[in-house]
Design an enzyme around this catalytic site. Structure first.
Site, PDB file in Angstrom:
ATOM      1  N   GLU A  54       0.825  -1.206   0.000  1.00  0.00           N
ATOM      2  CA  GLU A  54       0.000   0.000   0.000  1.00  0.00           C
ATOM      3  C   GLU A  54       0.862   1.260   0.000  1.00  0.00           C
ATOM      4  O   GLU A  54       0.561   2.237  -0.698  1.00  0.00           O
ATOM      5  CB  GLU A  54      -0.918   0.006   1.233  1.00  0.00           C
ATOM      6  CG  GLU A  54      -1.828  -1.207   1.316  1.00  0.00           C
ATOM      7  CD  GLU A  54      -1.267  -2.325   2.172  1.00  0.00           C
ATOM      8  OE1 GLU A  54      -2.025  -2.903   2.955  1.00  0.00           O
ATOM      9  OE2 GLU A  54      -0.050  -2.625   2.032  1.00  0.00           O
ATOM     10  N   ALA A 100      11.835 -37.409  -7.236  1.00  0.00           N
ATOM     11  CA  ALA A 100      11.816 -37.921  -8.604  1.00  0.00           C
ATOM     12  C   ALA A 100      11.815 -39.438  -8.528  1.00  0.00           C
ATOM     13  O   ALA A 100      12.512 -40.026  -7.696  1.00  0.00           O
ATOM     14  CB  ALA A 100      13.038 -37.428  -9.379  1.00  0.00           C
ATOM     15  N   TRP A 109      20.788 -39.541 -13.409  1.00  0.00           N
ATOM     16  CA  TRP A 109      19.664 -38.689 -13.033  1.00  0.00           C
ATOM     17  C   TRP A 109      18.370 -39.396 -13.398  1.00  0.00           C
ATOM     18  O   TRP A 109      18.260 -39.971 -14.486  1.00  0.00           O
ATOM     19  CB  TRP A 109      19.735 -37.349 -13.752  1.00  0.00           C
ATOM     20  CG  TRP A 109      20.885 -36.504 -13.319  1.00  0.00           C
ATOM     21  CD1 TRP A 109      22.067 -36.334 -13.962  1.00  0.00           C
ATOM     22  CD2 TRP A 109      20.969 -35.708 -12.144  1.00  0.00           C
ATOM     23  NE1 TRP A 109      22.888 -35.476 -13.270  1.00  0.00           N
ATOM     24  CE2 TRP A 109      22.221 -35.076 -12.145  1.00  0.00           C
ATOM     25  CE3 TRP A 109      20.106 -35.455 -11.081  1.00  0.00           C
ATOM     26  CZ2 TRP A 109      22.633 -34.221 -11.119  1.00  0.00           C
ATOM     27  CZ3 TRP A 109      20.499 -34.608 -10.070  1.00  0.00           C
ATOM     28  CH2 TRP A 109      21.752 -33.996 -10.104  1.00  0.00           C
ATOM     29  N   THR A 122      20.963 -38.671   3.121  1.00  0.00           N
ATOM     30  CA  THR A 122      21.068 -38.002   1.822  1.00  0.00           C
ATOM     31  C   THR A 122      22.305 -37.111   1.767  1.00  0.00           C
ATOM     32  O   THR A 122      23.011 -37.057   0.755  1.00  0.00           O
ATOM     33  CB  THR A 122      19.808 -37.164   1.557  1.00  0.00           C
ATOM     34  OG1 THR A 122      18.663 -38.028   1.543  1.00  0.00           O
ATOM     35  CG2 THR A 122      19.894 -36.427   0.235  1.00  0.00           C
ATOM     36  N   ASP A 139      24.918 -38.229  -1.097  1.00  0.00           N
ATOM     37  CA  ASP A 139      24.955 -37.382  -2.297  1.00  0.00           C
ATOM     38  C   ASP A 139      25.930 -36.215  -2.177  1.00  0.00           C
ATOM     39  O   ASP A 139      26.315 -35.625  -3.198  1.00  0.00           O
ATOM     40  CB  ASP A 139      23.556 -36.819  -2.588  1.00  0.00           C
ATOM     41  CG  ASP A 139      22.557 -37.910  -2.960  1.00  0.00           C
ATOM     42  OD1 ASP A 139      22.994 -39.024  -3.310  1.00  0.00           O
ATOM     43  OD2 ASP A 139      21.338 -37.642  -2.898  1.00  0.00           O
TER      44      ASP A 139
END
Length: 375
Positions: A55, A161, A177, A203, A207
């Site tokens: 505003e 995925a 992938w 993870t 990774d």
């Protein structure tokens, strides 16, 4: 003015509000337009946390063009104007002082400091107020803010995925992938729009990710690692990053003090939390993050922790990239630790939508809730 015109101008205000995604948290995204005789004469949106609200931006932009507010002018704003002092002064006072006589609001503010009070202050000052135009769209845009205001907890979206046969990796653990480049680019966009990315230590170790934003423009989120035993190597990318102060490691009293001390010396935030079933209590972690101002969490966890998050009722939204590949195998399903015995106990989803991203199919949905998790 007709309802259709109200919708037209509120839709523009919502478009402006969305420009604040990734920059205004833990504040809501808000847009505002000022209309005269069916034409927009000024616009504004909340650009960043601590900066002027939408505003104020719209009023300042009008002033810079040497325009003066007239009685017939209408301000459209996507969220009820605030009526309290926070990082900035009350927007209601600015609206009243500017001479705005007509305000159309999409939704009331779920913040108990504001809800209904902004409307009341405007009406007491002689301003005509309407609200409810594109209310559902406004609620969807600020679902993170709404959940945090109502429950005190962060909003959590999780992505994964998987192959067409439902595997996040082969039985040997290979996962790069599964999804295509378009899907990975979208994930980086979502990272840039979130306060934090969340993973488990499994993870993180397997990774060794950076969890930063690379494939799109945007700010890096916080990186939150759940490491109940204190196993994250000190030479991992999450520790040796350029902004260690944005890495948060949640652990328990089982972690070695020397490991905690070394991480803190490197600038990493280590928080020791209570245990639940020998692991970090995830509900307590979410409460801690919310108090830190981290209210939107993007989970990129593996199947064990993802199942735990779902079991604790912490996931609000899911996004699954399904790749046209089949690998077979017996392990690595997306929610391996959830393990419901009966179909009637399965987690139900609402507002399901599908789209193709390259060769992948993206499925998004909200997790159905019968009750809200209370903070």
């Amino acid at each position: 003015m007709s309802k259709l015109n109200h919708m037209k101008f509120m839709r523009r205000a919502l478009e402006l509000a969305q420009k604040g995604i990734g920059y205004v948290s833990p504040n809501p995204m808000v847009g505002a337009v000022i209309v005269r005789n069916g034409n927009i004469i000024s616009e504004g949106w909340h650009t960043a946390y601590g900066k002027p609200h939408a505003e104020i931006e719209a009023l300042e932009n009008l002033k810079s063009s040497n325009e003066i507010i007239k009685n017939e002018d209408i301000m459209y704003v996507t969220l009820e104007p605030c009526n309290h002092y926070g990082k900035t002064p009350p927007c209601t006072e600015a609206i009243v002082n500017a001479g705005i006589k007509n305000v159309v609001i999409a939704m009331l503010d779920p913040n108990p400091l504001v809800s209904g009070k902004g409307v009341k202050r405007l009406e007491e000052s002689g301003v005509t107020v309407e609200f409810g135009t594109l209310e559902k769209e406004a609620e969807k845009l600020n679902r993170v803010f709404i959940k945090h205001m109502k429950t005190g907890m962060p909003y959590c979206a999780t992505k994964w995925a998987m192959t067409l046969d439902g595997k996040m990796a082969t039985d040997m653990g290979d996962s790069q992938w599964i999804s295509g480049e378009g899907s990975r680019t979208l994930v980086h966009k979502w990272r840039s729009e979130s306060d934090a990315v969340l993973i488990g230590s499994g993870t993180a170790i397997k990774d060794n990710p950076m969890l930063n934003v690379r494939m799109v423009e945007g700010e890096n989120p916080y990186r939150v690692v759940v490491d109940s035993q204190g196993k994250l190597p000190l030479n991992s990318k999450l520790v040796k990053c350029n902004d260690p102060e944005k890495t948060v490691i949640a652990t328990t009293a089982k972690a070695e003090f020397s490991w905690i001390k070394e991480l803190r010396t490197l600038g990493i935030e280590v928080v020791i939390l209570p245990e639940k079933e020998t692991h970090v209590d995830l509900v307590e972690l979410f409460k801690y993050l919310a108090k830190r101002g981290i209210v939107s969490i993007f989970s990129e966890c593996g199947p064990i922790m993802q199942g735990a998050l779902m079991r604790e009722g912490l996931i609000d939204h899911i996004a699954a990239f399904i790749s046209p590949q089949i690998v077979g195998g017996q392990v690595n399903s997306p929610f391996a630790s959830l393990n419901n015995s009966l179909m009637e106990d399965a987690v139900k989803l609402d507002s399901v939508r599908f789209e193709t991203v390259g060769d992948d199919i993206l499925v998004e949905a909200n997790v159905r809730r019968s009750t809200c998790l209370q903070g």
